[in-house]
Design a protein around this motif. Structure first.
Motif: not given
Length: 58
Positions: A3-4, A23-30, A51-58
């Motif tokens: 989850q990101f 969102v559920d995804a295999p990596n940050e780009n997805v 504009t996406v400023t941050e993608v953080e793994a949970q």
């Protein structure tokens, strides 16, 4: 899948508005691409209006 949490802003009539979605995804780009596709279709936005400023793994 991981989850990101994706944070950023989008252009609205009143100016830029922040958003945060998970969102559920295999990596940050997805996760980033899924956010563009889903959020854009729900709000009628193009990628250039978001504009996406941050993608953080949970």
């Amino acid at each position: 899948m991981s989850q990101f949490t994706v944070r950023g802003t989008f252009q609205a009539r009143e100016g830029d508005r922040p958003f945060e979605t998970t969102v559920d995804a295999p990596n940050e780009n997805v996760a980033r691409e899924h956010t563009f596709a889903t959020f854009g279709s729900q709000h009628g936005l193009k990628r250039t209006q978001m504009t996406v400023t941050e993608v953080e793994a949970q």
